[in-house]
Design an enzyme around this catalytic site. Sequence first.
Site, PDB file in Angstrom:
ATOM      1  CD1 TRP A  37       0.011  -6.432  -2.912  1.00  0.00           C
ATOM      2  CD2 TRP A  37      -0.360  -6.950  -0.783  1.00  0.00           C
ATOM      3  NE1 TRP A  37       0.330  -7.755  -2.738  1.00  0.00           N
ATOM      4  CE2 TRP A  37       0.117  -8.104  -1.444  1.00  0.00           C
ATOM      5  CE3 TRP A  37      -0.658  -7.040   0.574  1.00  0.00           C
ATOM      6  CZ2 TRP A  37       0.298  -9.325  -0.808  1.00  0.00           C
ATOM      7  CZ3 TRP A  37      -0.478  -8.253   1.214  1.00  0.00           C
ATOM      8  CH2 TRP A  37      -0.011  -9.383   0.528  1.00  0.00           C
ATOM      9  CD  GLU A  67      10.166 -11.647  -7.949  1.00  0.00           C
ATOM     10  OE1 GLU A  67       9.426 -11.121  -7.118  1.00  0.00           O
ATOM     11  OE2 GLU A  67      11.409 -11.549  -7.887  1.00  0.00           O
ATOM     12  CE  LYS A 104      11.369  -2.776  -4.634  1.00  0.00           C
ATOM     13  NZ  LYS A 104      12.122  -3.875  -5.268  1.00  0.00           N
ATOM     14  CG  ASN A 143       0.995   0.597   4.438  1.00  0.00           C
ATOM     15  OD1 ASN A 143       0.700  -0.565   4.181  1.00  0.00           O
ATOM     16  ND2 ASN A 143       2.241   1.029   4.501  1.00  0.00           N
ATOM     17  N   GLY A 144      -1.280  -1.194   6.301  1.00  0.00           N
ATOM     18  CA  GLY A 144      -1.035  -2.074   7.448  1.00  0.00           C
ATOM     19  C   GLY A 144      -2.261  -2.905   7.752  1.00  0.00           C
ATOM     20  CG  HIS A 201      21.408 -36.662  -2.562  1.00  0.00           C
ATOM     21  ND1 HIS A 201      21.953 -37.827  -2.088  1.00  0.00           N
ATOM     22  CD2 HIS A 201      22.453 -35.822  -2.748  1.00  0.00           C
ATOM     23  CE1 HIS A 201      23.261 -37.699  -1.970  1.00  0.00           C
ATOM     24  NE2 HIS A 201      23.592 -36.475  -2.368  1.00  0.00           N
ATOM     25  NE  ARG A 244       4.693   1.723   0.118  1.00  0.00           N
ATOM     26  CZ  ARG A 244       5.686   1.475   0.962  1.00  0.00           C
ATOM     27  NH1 ARG A 244       6.923   1.728   0.594  1.00  0.00           N
ATOM     28  NH2 ARG A 244       5.454   0.995   2.155  1.00  0.00           N
ATOM     29  CD  GLU A 255      17.313 -13.028  -6.745  1.00  0.00           C
ATOM     30  OE1 GLU A 255      16.650 -13.517  -5.821  1.00  0.00           O
ATOM     31  OE2 GLU A 255      17.053 -11.912  -7.246  1.00  0.00           O
ATOM     32  CE  LYS A 272      14.015 -11.097  -8.915  1.00  0.00           C
ATOM     33  NZ  LYS A 272      14.724 -10.894  -7.707  1.00  0.00           N
ATOM     34  CB  CYS A 304      -0.948   0.087   1.186  1.00  0.00           C
ATOM     35  SG  CYS A 304      -2.150  -1.225   1.247  1.00  0.00           S
TER      36      CYS A 304
HETATM   37  C1  F6R Z   1      11.937 -10.531  -4.989  1.00  0.00           C
HETATM   38  C2  F6R Z   1      11.819  -9.504  -3.970  1.00  0.00           C
HETATM   39  C3  F6R Z   1      11.441  -9.921  -2.595  1.00  0.00           C
HETATM   40  C4  F6R Z   1      12.152  -9.042  -1.543  1.00  0.00           C
HETATM   41  C5  F6R Z   1      11.640  -9.377  -0.136  1.00  0.00           C
HETATM   42  C6  F6R Z   1      12.334  -8.558   0.927  1.00  0.00           C
HETATM   43  O1  F6R Z   1      12.352  -9.997  -6.204  1.00  0.00           O
HETATM   44  O2  F6R Z   1      11.984  -8.349  -4.231  1.00  0.00           O
HETATM   45  O3  F6R Z   1      11.692 -11.274  -2.367  1.00  0.00           O
HETATM   46  O4  F6R Z   1      13.526  -9.252  -1.636  1.00  0.00           O
HETATM   47  O5  F6R Z   1      10.256  -9.151  -0.068  1.00  0.00           O
HETATM   48  O6  F6R Z   1      12.134  -7.195   0.716  1.00  0.00           O
HETATM   49  P1  F6R Z   1      13.056  -6.114   1.436  1.00  0.00           P
HETATM   50  O7  F6R Z   1      14.434  -6.274   0.895  1.00  0.00           O
HETATM   51  O8  F6R Z   1      12.444  -4.801   1.118  1.00  0.00           O
HETATM   52  O9  F6R Z   1      13.010  -6.439   2.906  1.00  0.00           O
END
Ligand code: F6R
Length: 619
Positions: free
Chosen positions: A78, A495, A614, A105-106, A511, A30, A488, A492, A2
């Site tokens: 969100w 997502e 985000k 937000n929250g 295994h 966000r 990672e 990527k 949010c």
């Molecule tokens: C994936 C991604 C998330 C963040 C995670 C932590 O691309 O961006 O997995 O890395 O939500 O977010 P921060 O770093 O803001 O605590």
Amino acid sequence: MCGIVGYVGPNADDKALGVVMEGLARLEYRGYDSAGVALVADGEVVGDKKAGKLENLRAALEARDLPPSATAIGHTRWATHGGPTDANAHPHRGGTDNKLAVVHNGIIENFHALKNELLEQGVEFRSETDTEVSAHLVARAFEEAGDLTEAMRQVVNRLEGAFTLLAVHADAPDTVVAARRNSPLVVGLGEGENFLGSDVAAFIGYTRNALELAQDQIVTITPTSHEVINFDGSPAEGKAYEVTWDAAAAEKGGYDTFMEKEIHDQPHAVRDTLLGRTDETGRLVLDELRISEEQLSGINRIYVVACGTAAYAGMTAKYAIEHWTRIPVEVSLAHEFRYCDPIVDERTLVVSISQSGETMDTLMAVKHANELGALTISICNTHGSTIPRESDAVLYTHAGPEIAVASTKAFVAQITACYVLGLYLSQLRGKQYADDAKNVMAELAEIPEKIETLLGSMDRVAEIARFMADSRAVLFLGRNVGYPIALEGALKLKELAYIHAEGFAAGELKHGPIALIEPGQPVFVIVPGPDTPHDLHKKVVSNIQEIRARGARTLVIAEEGDEDVVAFADEVIRVPQAPPLLEPLLTVIPLQVFALHLATAKGLDVDQPRNLAKSVTVE
Ligand code: F6R
């Protein structure tokens, strides 16, 4: 999670709607389930709210003729409580003639009890959100107290959970009141106008002067003043700071997407994170670290707490920090840390890693570590955010604002900052690798140029991604520091492209997971450089042979000049040579580019993938 924006300016100026919409556009990363605005104008509160992306709201507003206004709040959502519908979108309204509007937000954890209480008093609810209770409560408190700040104060003392709340009222036309607990809020201080935002991106086009608030504080802004109080009503002061980047840093800069731009920002992210870390003799000096050298020299265990990509940065750093310091490092997903009865005392250093500095899971882990008496250091990309403030010390990454939901440049900056911390600890302890710190810093300094070279050779990766747009599953293998990079790479792809993707430690394949390999199955393999200790290079080359023999299509990421892989690779993606521990800063790049182009080929929104936000400010 949010985005919220507030603005109040001079009456003669009717720019409130424009400022708030611009702020929402910058904060849309966000959350993008719905959006809405409320303006104070002509003795009433007007506005609109729409499910879907900000574009829907923009179109709805264009079709209306809203009166000029100098005071407004806005929200991009969100969804947590209640689906992404028009009715559940913020702002929520309350009071006689709906004169009050709030955005939130929250999560208000005790909203059920509060809602029942209001229902019993005959209040009608128009949404399924937790937020709406706060709208009715603040409106009622205002009707009694006649003062919006006092009304907000009374209500926040009844709320449990995490919240940033912004409120406007038709009878307080040049005022926005905001409160925060465990949720982000910054104040932007302008000339004759003031701003509120979930982060500074909300108002960076207007001012770089910002004010950070502590927990459980309320701020009241008018065009010419800002006043901060604690939830108990006592006066308080925010902490002023200047934002070091400008609006251009939060723009796409000629790229089609923020993600593409941020991938190309990576040389800067590493370079800037390394800046100013050494004195003239080459010794590391971490001025920001407000923990004494004595305390740091005494630590005998390190925990890294983080989520998602940040946790993979921590997993990568574990190899390096243990190697340089000989201190055991455990990496814990932040949301698991609190519940695993961690072995933590005053000689434990808990390093949190967070781009946003607001991730609730990570924040709660840091608070738990503080309660257990640990020393806490935050590696963070966002000045003024909550996690650094709750930690004993902070080491900022200098990646600049990361807007695309999928993390890229923050990841390489996080690894870089962790490495700097590891080298600093090894220097402090004067241990076996202390003398090497200078050499490693010199090698790190070469990484930005190597990333630049690598970025210049990604055409083939983009082409492979386009060919593979119909893939149903992709696997990623790595060993040692290549293992978190495999994780990672898979994250990527999941997502961004919504493809099933999994990362494995290459040695683990036999295994069990090798059963997944069938003819044509694409598998990325991250190959350590030939100089990697313990014959790891040879072992990974054998792993490639094993999967190739079972029909896998092998996409091999290998160092320039490594000819051993050629016979077993369907594709070889070259990265510049680097010392083994620094390879992740390079090998991750083709995987980011691959996910970006595959998702783009599928016609997906790479900056705002579905279901995500985000900054995850709920647990
Ligand atoms: C994936 C991604 C998330 C963040 C995670 C932590 O691309 O961006 O997995 O890395 O939500 O977010 P921060 O770093 O803001 O605590």
